[in-house]
Design a protein around this motif. Structure first.
Motif, PDB file in Angstrom:
ATOM      1  N   SER A 116       0.911  -0.647   0.139  1.00 20.25           N
ATOM      2  CA  SER A 116      -0.506  -0.145  -0.370  1.00 20.25           C
ATOM      3  C   SER A 116       0.642   1.415   0.249  1.00 20.25           C
ATOM      4  O   SER A 116       1.806   1.376   0.515  1.00 20.25           O
ATOM      5  N   SER A 117       0.280   2.253  -1.214  1.00 20.57           N
ATOM      6  CA  SER A 117       1.239   3.100  -0.894  1.00 20.57           C
ATOM      7  C   SER A 117       0.342   4.753  -0.183  1.00 20.57           C
ATOM      8  O   SER A 117      -1.024   5.038  -0.753  1.00 20.57           O
ATOM      9  N   CYS A 118       1.199   5.994  -0.011  1.00 17.74           N
ATOM     10  CA  CYS A 118       0.417   7.080   0.660  1.00 17.74           C
ATOM     11  C   CYS A 118       1.441   7.995   1.080  1.00 17.74           C
ATOM     12  O   CYS A 118       2.422   7.770   1.380  1.00 17.74           O
ATOM     13  N   ALA A 119       0.950   9.378   0.495  1.00 19.98           N
ATOM     14  CA  ALA A 119       1.831  11.081   0.725  1.00 19.98           C
ATOM     15  C   ALA A 119       1.675  10.840   2.494  1.00 19.98           C
ATOM     16  O   ALA A 119       2.609  11.478   3.023  1.00 19.98           O
ATOM     17  N   VAL A 120       0.467  10.883   3.074  1.00 17.36           N
ATOM     18  CA  VAL A 120       0.685  10.819   4.609  1.00 17.36           C
ATOM     19  C   VAL A 120      -0.234   9.593   5.301  1.00 17.36           C
ATOM     20  O   VAL A 120      -1.714   9.393   4.247  1.00 17.36           O
ATOM     21  N   THR A 121       0.466   9.050   6.120  1.00 12.76           N
ATOM     22  CA  THR A 121      -0.607   7.563   6.965  1.00 12.76           C
ATOM     23  C   THR A 121      -1.409   8.598   7.497  1.00 12.76           C
ATOM     24  O   THR A 121      -1.376   9.554   8.379  1.00 12.76           O
ATOM     25  N   PRO A 122      -2.317   7.245   7.327  1.00 12.90           N
ATOM     26  CA  PRO A 122      -4.123   8.393   7.850  1.00 12.90           C
ATOM     27  C   PRO A 122      -3.271   8.645   9.277  1.00 12.90           C
ATOM     28  O   PRO A 122      -2.668   7.990  10.379  1.00 12.90           O
TER      29      PRO A 122
END
Length: 299
Positions: free
Chosen positions: A77-83
């Motif tokens: 999984s990838s995201c700019a900012v972790t929830p």
């Protein structure tokens, strides 16, 4: 039974979520969520899944099982900012499943962090969830758990100030290993305490070597999210099976007794007498598997 396994990469407003579908296509849907370092590799046909026993001891492959890599966690999984909260992580899971056409879950099984995500999802979800199993998790953090996670972040900060950032993550994970395992189990396993120290550091190094940056976020971002997590048990309006573990330093019996008394539809609260402490949710599936299977089949 024809076994099927498919991996999906789903775009959500929070980032891309790696989701695995496996088991029996067309069977009732079950979502399986693990701890902060647990991902979609819950079961493999080669026997190397990190929660292999859960599938064996509850006959899960007869269902259509969904698992995933958390946003900001270990995996694809990838995201700019972790929830920044458990609730946002739950929203991302919900969004991904709805995109995949999953609107109803026969059950949600959550262990440790996954149990918190599961409660948050059930409390405020567009998904229809028929039942919830919460293994080694509660509706709030205890003071001791918050203290331990605070020390983990202190280790990371001090090591970064000293110019050895990766060492701080290894030490944070080592402290986590102490909190995951029961005191009696470690004492019985290691007659020489030096062996316990080696075990602690080897397991910590193994995780960090997979991806030091991802491992760091488990403590700097997932930890505070767990510290702040609160869900009103009265909002969990589905039959719920609670499972606790002896010698669990992170989720001790008193907080689960509290949760049991507040849940509107607590199916049962069982405590497993295990030497493995918090990690009993992974290592003691042979003990609680039949009871969980009963819960899954209860009409």
């Amino acid at each position: 039974m024809s076994y099927k396994q498919v991996d999906h990469l789903i775009s959500t407003p929070h980032g891309q979520l790696a989701v695995r579908q496996q088991g029996t296509e067309g069977a009732p849907n079950i979502l399986v969520l693990g701890g902060i370092s647990g991902g979609r590799e819950v079961y493999t046909q080669s026997g190397e899944g990190w929660w292999q026993g859960l599938f064996r001891d509850t006959d899960l492959l007869r269902y259509n099982v969904w698992s995933l890599d958390y946003l900001g966690g270990m995996g694809a999984s990838s995201c700019a900012v972790t929830p920044g909260s458990v609730e946002l992580q739950a929203q991302a899971v919900e969004e991904a499943l709805l995109q995949l056409g999953v609107k109803h879950l026969h059950a949600l099984i959550g262990g440790s962090y996954g149990g918190c995500v599961g409660m948050a999802l059930v409390a405020a979800s567009k998904l229809s969830v028929a039942r919830l199993a919460v293994l080694g998790a509660a509706h709030r953090a205890t003071a001791q758990a918050v203290m331990l996670r605070s020390l983990q972040r202190d280790f990371i900060e001090l090591a970064e100030q000293a110019g050895d950032a990766e060492r701080g993550v290894v030490l944070a994970r080592a402290l986590a290993m102490v909190s995951y395992r029961g005191t009696t189990g470690l004492d019985a396993r290691f007659s020489d305490a030096a062996g316990a120290i080696d075990f602690m550091h080897q397991r910590a190094q193994r995780l960090v070597q997979r991806d030091p940056w991802q491992a760091r976020r488990l403590f700097t971002e997932f930890g505070p999210a767990l510290d702040a997590f609160r869900v009103a048990p009265q909002r969990v309006q589905v039959p719920t099976f609670l499972l606790g573990f002896k010698d669990d330093l992170l989720v001790p019996p008193h907080v689960l007794n509290e949760l049991q008394g507040l849940l509107p539809r607590c199916w049962a609260y069982d405590e497993v007498a295990t030497a493995h402490g918090h990690d009993g949710f992974i290592l003691n599936t042979a003990v609680f598997g039949p009871r969980l299977q009963e819960f899954l089949e209860d009409v």
